[in-house]
Scaffold this active site. Structure first.
Site, PDB file in Angstrom:
ATOM      1  N   GLN A 255       0.824  -1.208   0.000  1.00 60.34           N
ATOM      2  CA  GLN A 255       0.000   0.000   0.000  1.00 60.34           C
ATOM      3  C   GLN A 255       0.859   1.261   0.000  1.00 60.34           C
ATOM      4  OE1 GLN A 255      -3.094  -0.057  -0.645  1.00 60.34           O
ATOM      5  NE2 GLN A 255      -3.387  -2.257  -0.412  1.00 60.34           N
ATOM      6  N   HIS A 258       1.930   3.174  -3.336  1.00 60.72           N
ATOM      7  CA  HIS A 258       1.002   4.020  -4.089  1.00 60.72           C
ATOM      8  C   HIS A 258       1.475   5.465  -4.141  1.00 60.72           C
ATOM      9  CE1 HIS A 258      -2.500   1.653  -5.266  1.00 60.72           C
ATOM     10  NE2 HIS A 258      -2.439   1.018  -4.128  1.00 60.72           N
ATOM     11  N   GLU A 320      -8.497   3.213   6.089  1.00 63.30           N
ATOM     12  CA  GLU A 320      -9.078   2.832   4.795  1.00 63.30           C
ATOM     13  C   GLU A 320      -9.063   1.313   4.630  1.00 63.30           C
ATOM     14  OE1 GLU A 320      -8.288   3.670   0.024  1.00 63.30           O
ATOM     15  OE2 GLU A 320      -6.678   3.956   1.471  1.00 63.30           O
ATOM     16  N   HIS A 321      -7.884   0.708   4.771  1.00 63.45           N
ATOM     17  CA  HIS A 321      -7.737  -0.745   4.704  1.00 63.45           C
ATOM     18  C   HIS A 321      -7.335  -1.256   6.083  1.00 63.45           C
ATOM     19  CE1 HIS A 321      -6.560   0.727   0.633  1.00 63.45           C
ATOM     20  NE2 HIS A 321      -7.276  -0.303   0.212  1.00 63.45           N
ATOM     21  N   ASP A 351      -7.726  -4.773  -4.002  1.00 57.45           N
ATOM     22  CA  ASP A 351      -7.522  -3.716  -4.994  1.00 57.45           C
ATOM     23  C   ASP A 351      -7.986  -4.140  -6.379  1.00 57.45           C
ATOM     24  OD1 ASP A 351      -6.428  -1.963  -3.153  1.00 57.45           O
ATOM     25  OD2 ASP A 351      -4.368  -2.599  -3.541  1.00 57.45           O
ATOM     26  N   HIS A 410     -50.275  23.874   7.409  1.00 60.97           N
ATOM     27  CA  HIS A 410     -50.067  22.424   7.461  1.00 60.97           C
ATOM     28  C   HIS A 410     -51.264  21.759   8.128  1.00 60.97           C
ATOM     29  CE1 HIS A 410     -45.934  23.287   6.408  1.00 60.97           C
ATOM     30  NE2 HIS A 410     -45.569  22.011   6.532  1.00 60.97           N
TER      31      HIS A 410
END
Length: 429
Positions: A255, A258, A320-321, A351, A410
């Site tokens: 990861q 990236h 995230e992961h 992924d 109303h």
């Protein structure tokens, strides 16, 4: 990676580090916002003239006629891929589609009291734009992950944009039957999708990750065009007592490669395992400069005092992961974009090919939302239908609530029905 312990002399420093992790937001966009605002405003005002100017300057577009990618080019890319790649794309698409189909919400109706029917209609968005990065790492997987849920939802117009799409990205577009694909990226692509130009009609929603300029542009247009989320750099957190250093480190490095700003965290109560993981990441990043830089900047190994503390820290960070040791761990997970269970569940599988979406919340957004899904491409429209018996039963209570709020019209709109139904008359309108 730096090692911190939540007890002992380093406890205060550890507390500061953890608090900073918890407070992290999306990537700071302040530095690029002035340029992004100028680009968005130019495209919104001048349409194709500005779009093509930026595409030529920033994307390397040579000829305006190349802006829209023809289906022949996509088909040629598919044919140019070898059989193994075509099979991989097909398998991944099938996995993603099957998962999205299971996620699809359903229309329904219910009768809670006699004469009242309530329910919901599920309707797709009409047009969505899928942003596919093509910078350091072209991502054909992102096209699959964004377009397929839209197809499952029933979106009738799906537009893909990518400045320099890889052959595999074009092949994926052919596989999915994408008919609108534009060779454009960056903030100017986002602006064109949000506001429309002579060449690209506007869409209802923009999805997909991108760099700082893309993320800032999505934030800039968000009041005029829906977006999925503001995606920051990739994040990984592994919480483990029983994993092996080699496997844990391999996911952290995977990861981290990236982006130099990627976040990589390992939490355990075992100091020896923590040290082994750090040593293994050093070995595995010798020739991977991006991952090495990311782990140097944002790599943290936390030795917790107890399992309970390790689990609490994991939920506070809201990654995230997230990788955990066993299915029993799912009971304590509260905040995560996607969870990987056990030693064989390598994060890169998610992924590409598992099926769940890889477009996931970063910057702590996992506290409040999950990843991209088919639900991002539909609207839930509620429905209610009364007959005379139901309005007689619930109407007086609605009148009381309306009067309590001082909304006399109303209350009167309900009283009209109550009067008419009591006289046995039916009204229209």
């Amino acid at each position: 990676m730096k090692l911190i312990q939540t007890t002992g002399r380093g406890a205060r420093k550890a507390g500061d580090t953890i608090a900073a992790l918890e407070r992290r937001g999306g990537t700071s966009l302040d530095g690029v916002l002035p340029a992004v605002r100028r680009i968005v405003a130019d495209v919104r005002r001048d349409g194709d003239h500005a779009l093509l100017r930026y595409a030529k300057k920033l994307d390397g577009l040579v000829d305006a006629d190349e802006l829209r990618i023809g289906q022949d080019e996509m088909a040629a890319a598919w044919e140019a891929c070898d059989a193994e790649m075509r099979a991989a794309l097909t398998t991944a698409a099938g996995q993603i589609r099957g998962f999205a189909e299971r996620q699809m919400p359903q229309s329904w109706k219910n009768t809670s009291i006699a004469g009242l029917t309530t329910g919901q209609l599920v309707r797709p968005l009409e047009a969505v734009g899928c942003y596919v990065p093509s910078g350091r790492h072209p991502l054909p997987s992102t096209l699959l992950m964004t377009a397929i849920p839209a197809q499952v939802a029933g979106v009738t117009r799906i537009v893909a944009v990518s400045a320099k799409p890889a052959r595999e990205t074009l092949a994926a577009a052919h596989l999915l039957g994408i008919t609108e694909f534009y060779r454009v990226g960056g903030a100017h692509a986002i602006a064109s999708l949000a506001y429309g130009t002579e060449s690209i009609a506007r869409v209802d929603k923009i999805v997909g990750p991108g760099n700082l300029y893309v993320t800032a542009a999505k934030r800039e247009v968000a009041f005029d065009c829906a977006i999925d989320m503001l995606a920051g750099p990739t994040e990984i957190l592994v919480t483990s007592e029983h994993g092996t250093a080699v496997e844990i480190a391999s996911d952290l490095v995977a990861q981290a490669e990236h982006d130099p700003e990627a976040l990589a965290v390992f939490i355990t109560t075992r100091k020896a395992l923590a040290k082994d993981v750090i040593a293994e990441t050093k070995v595995r990043t010798r020739t991977n400069t991006v991952a090495r830089e990311a782990l140097k900047r944002n790599g943290v190994v936390i030795v917790a005092a107890s399992l309970e503390e390790a689990r609490g820290l994991t939920n506070r960070i809201a990654p995230e992961h997230l990788t955990v040791d066993s299915v029993e761990d799912l009971a304590w997970v509260r905040n995560a974009g996607s969870v990987f269970v056990g030693r064989w569940s390598a994060q890169p599988m998610g992924d590409y090919i598992s099926g769940p979406n890889h477009t996931l919340p970063t910057g702590g957004q996992a506290r409040v939302r999950g990843g991209l899904s088919v639900n991002d491409f539909v609207k839930l429209i509620t429905v209610q239908e009364y007959d005379g018996d139901a309005i007689r039963e619930l109407g007086p209570k609605a009148v009381l609530l309306a009067e309590a709020e001082g909304l006399t019209a109303h209350a009167e709109a309900v009283r009209v029905r109550l009067k008419n139904v009591s006289r046995g008359r039916k009204t229209n309108g």
